[in-house]
Design a protein around this motif. Sequence first.
Motif, PDB file in Angstrom:
ATOM      1  N   TYR A  54      52.095  39.874  38.546  1.00  0.00           N
ATOM      2  CA  TYR A  54      51.200  39.400  37.934  1.00  0.00           C
ATOM      3  C   TYR A  54      50.782  38.701  39.264  1.00  0.00           C
ATOM      4  O   TYR A  54      51.016  39.000  40.298  1.00  0.00           O
ATOM      5  N   SER A  55      50.039  37.583  39.408  1.00  0.00           N
ATOM      6  CA  SER A  55      49.469  37.681  39.430  1.00  0.00           C
ATOM      7  C   SER A  55      48.329  36.058  39.596  1.00  0.00           C
ATOM      8  O   SER A  55      47.992  36.135  38.226  1.00  0.00           O
ATOM      9  N   LYS A  73      50.182  46.190  41.270  1.00  0.00           N
ATOM     10  CA  LYS A  73      50.463  46.614  40.256  1.00  0.00           C
ATOM     11  C   LYS A  73      50.201  46.999  38.908  1.00  0.00           C
ATOM     12  O   LYS A  73      49.416  46.426  38.762  1.00  0.00           O
ATOM     13  N   SER A  74      49.836  48.552  38.667  1.00  0.00           N
ATOM     14  CA  SER A  74      49.467  49.541  36.868  1.00  0.00           C
ATOM     15  C   SER A  74      51.060  49.037  36.200  1.00  0.00           C
ATOM     16  O   SER A  74      51.481  50.299  36.301  1.00  0.00           O
ATOM     17  N   CYS A  78      46.511  39.276  35.701  1.00  0.00           N
ATOM     18  CA  CYS A  78      45.845  38.905  36.825  1.00  0.00           C
ATOM     19  C   CYS A  78      45.668  37.004  36.349  1.00  0.00           C
ATOM     20  O   CYS A  78      44.427  37.050  35.152  1.00  0.00           O
ATOM     21  N   ALA A  79      45.985  36.076  36.175  1.00  0.00           N
ATOM     22  CA  ALA A  79      45.775  34.273  35.462  1.00  0.00           C
ATOM     23  C   ALA A  79      44.835  33.847  36.289  1.00  0.00           C
ATOM     24  O   ALA A  79      45.528  33.583  37.597  1.00  0.00           O
ATOM     25  N   SER A  80      43.786  33.268  36.177  1.00  0.00           N
ATOM     26  CA  SER A  80      42.671  33.180  37.363  1.00  0.00           C
ATOM     27  C   SER A  80      42.087  31.654  36.768  1.00  0.00           C
ATOM     28  O   SER A  80      41.893  31.467  35.062  1.00  0.00           O
ATOM     29  N   VAL A  81      43.207  30.336  36.768  1.00  0.00           N
ATOM     30  CA  VAL A  81      42.739  29.107  36.968  1.00  0.00           C
ATOM     31  C   VAL A  81      41.776  28.147  37.923  1.00  0.00           C
ATOM     32  O   VAL A  81      41.325  27.393  37.292  1.00  0.00           O
ATOM     33  N   GLY A  82      41.454  29.083  38.546  1.00  0.00           N
ATOM     34  CA  GLY A  82      40.763  27.944  39.737  1.00  0.00           C
ATOM     35  C   GLY A  82      39.416  27.834  39.189  1.00  0.00           C
ATOM     36  O   GLY A  82      39.451  29.080  38.237  1.00  0.00           O
ATOM     37  N   LEU A 103      42.406  40.670  33.896  1.00  0.00           N
ATOM     38  CA  LEU A 103      41.926  39.412  34.212  1.00  0.00           C
ATOM     39  C   LEU A 103      42.118  38.448  33.016  1.00  0.00           C
ATOM     40  O   LEU A 103      41.322  38.865  32.157  1.00  0.00           O
ATOM     41  N   VAL A 104      42.861  37.529  33.056  1.00  0.00           N
ATOM     42  CA  VAL A 104      42.628  36.769  31.869  1.00  0.00           C
ATOM     43  C   VAL A 104      42.181  35.130  32.668  1.00  0.00           C
ATOM     44  O   VAL A 104      42.780  34.624  33.808  1.00  0.00           O
TER      45      VAL A 104
END
Length: 164
Positions: A54-55, A73-74, A78-82, A103-104
Amino acid sequence: MAAKVAGCPTIIAVDPQLSRRELALELGATHAVDPKHEDPVEAITRITEGGADYSVDCIGFPAVVQQALECLKSPGICASVGFQGADNEITINQGHLLFGRSLVGVIEGDADPDEFIPRMISLYREGKFPFDRLLQVFPLAEINEAIDSAHHGKVTKAVVRFPA
């Protein structure tokens, strides 16, 4: 802090500000990477021996979102909160998605406040979520200093207190 509470064994903080990397290590990160001196994707891939599960992108800069996807890794998520504003176009290498990465976007933790807020308060009272360590309070008269400090990474979260 959330990753520590969740029991993640490896927590990597990436930040160009030394003071923020040091704070991240104090609050639960197991590693800290300076993106000015080391490629974050290479560092995370090395530390995790193949990529992170996770990132979390906390800034919303297109290059950082891309790195947050590349270090996975696969499969990986990735959670984008920015947030850089409603008009923040980013370009994603579709190959990163086709190989099982996701990507969420996340807003306000995507949480139910009736459950989330009491849980955060409980964790804070137990000493497991000292969010107050992230805050620097400025009086209203110092609003320009608060904005400048946040803009230049001198503080993690600037809070402006209005007079009572």
